[in-house]
Design an enzyme around this catalytic site. Structure first.
Site, PDB file in Angstrom:
ATOM      1  CG  HIS A  76      -0.391   0.275   2.520  1.00 48.59           C
ATOM      2  ND1 HIS A  76      -0.060  -0.725   3.420  1.00 48.59           N
ATOM      3  CD2 HIS A  76      -0.071   1.440   3.136  1.00 48.59           C
ATOM      4  CE1 HIS A  76       0.428  -0.174   4.520  1.00 48.59           C
ATOM      5  NE2 HIS A  76       0.431   1.140   4.370  1.00 48.59           N
ATOM      6  CG  ASP A  78      -0.278  -3.894   2.558  1.00 52.56           C
ATOM      7  OD1 ASP A  78       0.442  -3.361   1.690  1.00 52.56           O
ATOM      8  OD2 ASP A  78      -0.843  -3.254   3.459  1.00 52.56           O
ATOM      9  CB  SER A 115       2.889   2.266   5.950  1.00 52.93           C
ATOM     10  OG  SER A 115       1.603   2.388   6.477  1.00 52.93           O
TER      11      SER A 115
END
Length: 260
Positions: free
Chosen positions: A77, A115, A210
């Protein structure tokens, strides 16, 4: 606005029984420091030489892990629709790197069903400020790491709504059973490809983290890639989720040739 992960396989009735989750990079940010910094500690120089900062052309920030002289592992992502990324190597102060490399989109490899992603980088030489982290070996592919301690590092927010800190932050976190994590989010989110940690006293991953690393204290192996936190916020005290690296060893090997 928070962007929540929707798992289509969950029925509406069952989904309402569990919490939502959100990618750390999509958490809202503020422009001034406010509140109390509770999660993590400022990393001493050279604490995590495998951690890189990723400044994407779309204007967002993520983390990543050097896994070889020419590869970085991050979250899918994070890649998004970016055309390029600037990789910050050996930075303790976020934008004061030992050096940077610009990498175009043709060097991004996204996983089609999970992901996690790879970025091919120009060859970098290793030293005490820039170095790789080892992946788990194939002998450890069935190790669930339950109750193990690990460290997560990044330049993500130091509390809910925080602006990105300038200094690299790390937090020591305990890995939990997937069943405990699924009690919060359901098995539709917490599958075999996920590894979760407890969030105690606000210590955990947050906005901007992230794609960053989760590295075991014992053996110093990369066991997780930062994916999501509770939709209730980083400091809600609910587990945070990572892609489980052992689940992806074949995929990583097939694209990079790296295996142990």
């Amino acid at each position: 606005m928070k962007v929540f992960i929707t798992i289509l396989a969950l029925a509406v009735a069952s989904a309402s029984a569990y919490e939502s989750v959100v990618h750390p990079k999509d958490l809202p940010k503020v422009t001034k420091i406010e509140g109390r910094i509770t999660n993590g500690y400022a990393a001493p120089e050279g604490k995590a030489p495998y951690t890189v900062g990723l400044g994407f052309s779309g204007g967002w920030w993520c983390g990543g892990s050097i896994i070889a002289n020419d590869w970085v592992l991050t979250a899918e992502h994070c890649i998004g629709n970016a055309d390029s990324v600037t990789v910050y190597f050996g930075a303790t102060w976020r934008t004061n790197a030992q050096y940077t490399h610009w990498v175009g989109r043709d060097n991004f490899i996204s996983h089609s069903n999970a992901d996690i992603a790879l970025i091919r980088i120009p060859h970098v030489d290793f030293w005490h400020m820039v170095n790789k982290v080892e992946l788990p070996s194939y002998n450890d592919r069935y190790n669930d790491y339950n109750e193990w301690w690990a460290v997560a590092c990044g330049w993500g927010g130091t509390y809910d709504g925080s602006p990105l800190p300038d200094w690299l932050q790390c937090a020591d976190l305990q890995i939990i059973h997937n069943s405990e994590c699924a009690s919060y989010y359901g098995t539709g989110i917490v599958g075999d490809n996920i590894i979760c940690v407890r969030v105690v006293d606000g210590k955990g991953t947050c906005g901007g983290d992230s794609g960053g690393p989760l590295v075991s204290h014992d053996g110093g192996k990369l066991v997780g890639v930062t994916n999501w936190v509770s939709g209730a916020g980083c400091q809600a005290g609910h587990p945070a989720g990572f892609q489980r690296v052992t689940y992806h060893l074949d995929w990583i090997r097939d694209h990079t040739g790296i295996s142990y």
